[in-house]
Design an enzyme around this catalytic site. Structure first.
Site, mmCIF file in Angstrom:
data_model
loop_
_atom_site.group_PDB
_atom_site.id
_atom_site.type_symbol
_atom_site.label_atom_id
_atom_site.label_comp_id
_atom_site.label_asym_id
_atom_site.label_seq_id
_atom_site.Cartn_x
_atom_site.Cartn_y
_atom_site.Cartn_z
ATOM 1 N N ARG A 232 -31.047 36.763 -21.229
ATOM 2 C CA ARG A 232 -31.335 37.951 -20.424
ATOM 3 C C ARG A 232 -31.074 39.228 -21.207
ATOM 4 O O ARG A 232 -31.785 40.212 -21.057
ATOM 5 C CB ARG A 232 -30.458 37.921 -19.167
ATOM 6 C CG ARG A 232 -30.387 39.251 -18.427
ATOM 7 C CD ARG A 232 -29.877 39.064 -17.030
ATOM 8 N NE ARG A 232 -30.659 38.045 -16.338
ATOM 9 C CZ ARG A 232 -30.206 37.310 -15.327
ATOM 10 N NH1 ARG A 232 -28.986 37.494 -14.883
ATOM 11 N NH2 ARG A 232 -30.976 36.413 -14.761
ATOM 12 N N TYR A 233 -30.013 39.231 -21.989
ATOM 13 C CA TYR A 233 -29.631 40.434 -22.734
ATOM 14 C C TYR A 233 -30.123 40.318 -24.177
ATOM 15 O O TYR A 233 -30.387 39.221 -24.659
ATOM 16 C CB TYR A 233 -28.106 40.573 -22.719
ATOM 17 C CG TYR A 233 -27.508 40.755 -21.348
ATOM 18 C CD1 TYR A 233 -27.597 41.984 -20.693
ATOM 19 C CD2 TYR A 233 -26.847 39.715 -20.712
ATOM 20 C CE1 TYR A 233 -27.027 42.157 -19.440
ATOM 21 C CE2 TYR A 233 -26.284 39.877 -19.458
ATOM 22 C CZ TYR A 233 -26.373 41.104 -18.821
ATOM 23 O OH TYR A 233 -25.813 41.274 -17.582
ATOM 24 N N ARG B 24 -27.290 38.166 -26.623
ATOM 25 C CA ARG B 24 -26.421 37.067 -26.199
ATOM 26 C C ARG B 24 -27.110 36.169 -25.183
ATOM 27 O O ARG B 24 -27.969 36.623 -24.432
ATOM 28 C CB ARG B 24 -25.099 37.600 -25.652
ATOM 29 C CG ARG B 24 -25.233 38.622 -24.538
ATOM 30 C CD ARG B 24 -24.034 39.584 -24.638
ATOM 31 N NE ARG B 24 -23.921 40.485 -23.503
ATOM 32 C CZ ARG B 24 -24.632 41.618 -23.388
ATOM 33 N NH1 ARG B 24 -25.539 41.935 -24.277
ATOM 34 N NH2 ARG B 24 -24.457 42.403 -22.337
ATOM 35 N N CYS C 71 -17.611 20.739 -12.374
ATOM 36 C CA CYS C 71 -16.545 21.741 -12.369
ATOM 37 C C CYS C 71 -15.266 21.063 -11.917
ATOM 38 O O CYS C 71 -15.303 20.037 -11.246
ATOM 39 C CB CYS C 71 -16.852 22.860 -11.372
ATOM 40 S SG CYS C 71 -18.278 23.844 -11.832
ATOM 41 N N CYS D 273 -16.044 25.832 -6.031
ATOM 42 C CA CYS D 273 -15.717 27.059 -5.315
ATOM 43 C C CYS D 273 -16.786 27.281 -4.256
ATOM 44 O O CYS D 273 -17.982 27.209 -4.548
ATOM 45 C CB CYS D 273 -15.697 28.228 -6.289
ATOM 46 S SG CYS D 273 -14.709 27.862 -7.745
ATOM 47 N N CYS E 236 -19.575 29.932 -4.972
ATOM 48 C CA CYS E 236 -20.161 29.900 -6.323
ATOM 49 C C CYS E 236 -21.583 30.451 -6.383
ATOM 50 O O CYS E 236 -22.429 30.132 -5.562
ATOM 51 C CB CYS E 236 -20.168 28.470 -6.845
ATOM 52 S SG CYS E 236 -20.865 28.346 -8.508
ATOM 53 N N ARG F 92 -23.664 29.614 -8.556
ATOM 54 C CA ARG F 92 -24.554 28.513 -8.965
ATOM 55 C C ARG F 92 -24.419 27.323 -8.027
ATOM 56 O O ARG F 92 -24.542 26.169 -8.431
ATOM 57 C CB ARG F 92 -24.270 28.138 -10.413
ATOM 58 C CG ARG F 92 -24.295 29.346 -11.328
ATOM 59 C CD ARG F 92 -24.864 29.085 -12.691
ATOM 60 N NE ARG F 92 -24.930 30.332 -13.441
ATOM 61 C CZ ARG F 92 -23.984 30.741 -14.292
ATOM 62 N NH1 ARG F 92 -22.948 29.979 -14.560
ATOM 63 N NH2 ARG F 92 -24.097 31.908 -14.904
ATOM 64 N N ASP G 118 -22.100 37.741 -5.359
ATOM 65 C CA ASP G 118 -23.562 37.694 -5.436
ATOM 66 C C ASP G 118 -24.177 37.281 -4.093
ATOM 67 O O ASP G 118 -23.489 36.743 -3.227
ATOM 68 C CB ASP G 118 -23.999 36.707 -6.524
ATOM 69 C CG ASP G 118 -23.636 37.204 -7.914
ATOM 70 O OD1 ASP G 118 -23.728 38.421 -8.149
ATOM 71 O OD2 ASP G 118 -23.259 36.374 -8.763
ATOM 72 N N ASP H 38 -23.626 42.257 -10.358
ATOM 73 C CA ASP H 38 -24.667 41.560 -11.110
ATOM 74 C C ASP H 38 -25.941 41.808 -10.316
ATOM 75 O O ASP H 38 -26.104 41.294 -9.199
ATOM 76 C CB ASP H 38 -24.343 40.062 -11.251
ATOM 77 C CG ASP H 38 -24.808 39.524 -12.599
ATOM 78 O OD1 ASP H 38 -25.755 40.111 -13.167
ATOM 79 O OD2 ASP H 38 -24.238 38.527 -13.082
ATOM 80 N N LYS I 14 -25.531 42.726 -15.382
ATOM 81 C CA LYS I 14 -24.306 43.296 -14.847
ATOM 82 C C LYS I 14 -24.306 44.815 -14.987
ATOM 83 O O LYS I 14 -24.603 45.334 -16.049
ATOM 84 C CB LYS I 14 -23.110 42.714 -15.594
ATOM 85 C CG LYS I 14 -22.980 41.212 -15.416
ATOM 86 C CD LYS I 14 -21.793 40.688 -16.215
ATOM 87 C CE LYS I 14 -21.692 39.193 -16.127
ATOM 88 N NZ LYS I 14 -22.776 38.498 -16.866
HETATM 89 C C1 LIG Z 1 -22.685 37.658 -17.776
HETATM 90 C C2 LIG Z 1 -23.771 37.211 -18.622
HETATM 91 C C3 LIG Z 1 -23.712 37.370 -20.013
HETATM 92 C C4 LIG Z 1 -22.529 38.009 -20.700
HETATM 93 O O1 LIG Z 1 -22.367 39.334 -20.340
HETATM 94 P P1 LIG Z 1 -21.197 40.223 -20.974
HETATM 95 O O2 LIG Z 1 -21.286 41.495 -20.225
HETATM 96 O O3 LIG Z 1 -21.525 40.353 -22.430
HETATM 97 O O4 LIG Z 1 -19.914 39.498 -20.769
HETATM 98 C C5 LIG Z 1 -24.781 36.925 -20.751
HETATM 99 N N1 LIG Z 1 -25.859 36.363 -20.189
HETATM 100 C C6 LIG Z 1 -25.958 36.222 -18.855
HETATM 101 C C7 LIG Z 1 -27.189 35.626 -18.278
HETATM 102 C C8 LIG Z 1 -24.910 36.623 -18.034
HETATM 103 O O5 LIG Z 1 -25.006 36.462 -16.706
HETATM 104 S S1 SF4 Z 2 -17.389 29.453 -9.621
HETATM 105 FE FE1 SF4 Z 2 -18.960 27.840 -9.626
HETATM 106 S S2 SF4 Z 2 -19.260 27.369 -11.794
HETATM 107 FE FE2 SF4 Z 2 -17.287 28.416 -11.623
HETATM 108 S S3 SF4 Z 2 -15.791 26.784 -11.375
HETATM 109 FE FE3 SF4 Z 2 -16.333 27.468 -9.342
HETATM 110 S S4 SF4 Z 2 -17.964 26.059 -8.729
HETATM 111 FE FE4 SF4 Z 2 -17.795 25.897 -10.952
#
Ligand SMILES: *Cc1c(COP(=O)(O)O)cnc(C)c1O
Ligand code: SF4
Length: 381
Positions: free
Chosen positions: A93-94, A97, A106, A110, A113, A115, A273, A310, A317
């Site tokens: 996305r960025y 990175r 996990c 949570c 979560c 995801r 989120d 986010d 973010k």
């Molecule tokens: C959070 C995230 C990152 C890392 O973001 P930083 O601000 O550098 O910590 C990279 N890729 C994705 C898709 C993310 O959600």
């Molecule tokens: S927030 Fe989601 S990905 Fe992170 S530990 Fe909890 S269940 Fe797993």
């Protein structure tokens, strides 16, 4: 050989019947929820639950609220991670990175979560998928940072984790490797000498640990974090702002201070989120801002993380700050307000000294034009 942490996973609560027996939650009430969104509570986390409905309970015990419909939280993938995925398991996305999903497993599941759509389902990256990921990163020389995530990357055995790290380290332009994990705080037995010895072969390795409440910082967790820090891994924290769990400045302050004391530097607090089944955890943005205001200046700057939203839809973010610290700025001066509400004047270097004023400053000048300055005395006078 079965390691202690694997035994702890086996001994975790992961079905409605055990949950009823151990915590008294009627199985009939949550069976359907658990079928959709898996349950896991490690023995360590079970031990840290003090009372029914406390901050730990709310994070891990399924609730009927997860089945409720909400218009704002209708998406399974509100951050559009699937759309930003050039090859399976990778989110790019960025600019520089990427995020890698190592496994769907996990230590705990949570309830809030992001995801929720896939955590807990079977699935760990396959050798073929790993090769695709490595090929993609190799071909994209702009990628200098990778975050191993999931699920939780520390849920795979050392040998697989090492295979991934080795593959990544063979890519010359990849500078840093990060692991995003909730393991040290919820399954501290996973942090073994062997793991630490292995990880330190692949430096620079950073870890961002997920913590939401001061009760999570037990002696076992402190020890696990100490071992990771001794292995030379800089530790950061990520916290999700959660209704009824940590949406209180005093609780957050205690959490941030306790994290620093176990050598973890607070990094991010997230507004929750817009994930389907998690609406009951969301808080208003003002609450997050209030927490930051309650931290900044009142405790060590080291204890103050960035508050981020986010952006829904995959905007990434966005850090947000209380808007009341820069009261005024023009060509000659800026006026700031400190944590006690006192005002201070900061004289600007003459405008001619600057080649180009950053766009932000320009906007601020517009924003503050015409603001009267004289109504409150300045504290530098
Ligand atoms: C959070 C995230 C990152 C890392 O973001 P930083 O601000 O550098 O910590 C990279 N890729 C994705 C898709 C993310 O959600
Ligand atoms: S927030 Fe989601 S990905 Fe992170 S530990 Fe909890 S269940 Fe797993």
């Amino acid at each position: 050989m079965i390691e202690q942490w694997q035994k702890d996973i086996k001994d975790s609560i992961d079905d409605a019947e055990t949950l009823e027996k151990v915590l008294g939650v009627p199985a009939s009430e949550v069976r359907e929820i658990i079928e959709k969104y898996p349950l896991r509570i490690t023995p360590h986390v079970l031990k840290t639950i003090q009372t029914k409905g406390d901050a730990l309970w709310k994070q891990v015990v399924p609730s009927v609220d997860e089945g409720q419909e909400d218009a704002a939280c209708a998406s399974e993938d509100p951050l559009h991670e699937a759309e930003d995925s050039p090859v399976p398991n990778l989110v790019h996305r960025y600019p520089d990175r990427v995020l890698l999903f190592v496994t769907n497993q996990c230590p705990i599941y949570c309830r809030f979560c992001t995801r929720k759509r896939f955590v807990g389902s079977p699935g760990t990256i396959t050798p073929t998928e790993l090769k695709q990921v490595l090929d993609y990163i190799s071909a994209h020389t702009e990628i200098r940072d990778i975050i191993l995530s999931g699920g939780d990357p520390l849920m795979v055995v050392d040998m697989l984790l090492e295979r991934i790290l080795k593959g990544l380290r063979a890519i010359p332009h990849l500078e840093i490797i990060r692991l995003g994990t909730r393991v040290p705080g919820t399954l501290p037995s996973r942090i073994t000498e062997n793991l630490c010895q292995m990880l330190k072969q692949y430096h620079p390795v950073y870890m961002n640990l997920h913590f939401n409440h001061p009760n999570e910082i037990t002696p076992e967790v402190a020890k696990a974090c100490g071992m990771l820090a001794d292995a030379g891994i800089p530790l950061g924290s990520q916290t999700v702002l959660l209704e009824g769990v940590n949406d209180d400045p005093a609780v957050m302050k205690q959490l941030m201070q306790k994290l620093l004391a176990i050598r973890v530097k607070p990094y991010y607090i997230y507004q929750a989120d817009l994930v389907q089944g998690t609406h009951h955890f969301r808080t208003r943005v003002e609450k997050g801002l209030k927490i930051i205001s309650a931290l900044r200046g009142h405790t060590s700057g080291m204890a103050v993380p960035h508050l981020v939203i986010d952006a829904p839809g995959g905007g990434g973010k966005v850090a947000i700050l209380p808007q009341d610290t820069l009261l005024y700025v023009d060509d000659d001066q800026a006026v700031v307000k400190n944590y006690e509400g006192k005002r201070f004047r900061y004289p600007q270097p003459t405008a001619a000294q600057e080649t180009e004023s950053p766009s932000g400053a320009q906007e601020n000048t517009e924003l503050f034009k015409g603001l009267a300055l004289s109504f409150v005395p300045f504290h530098d006078e």
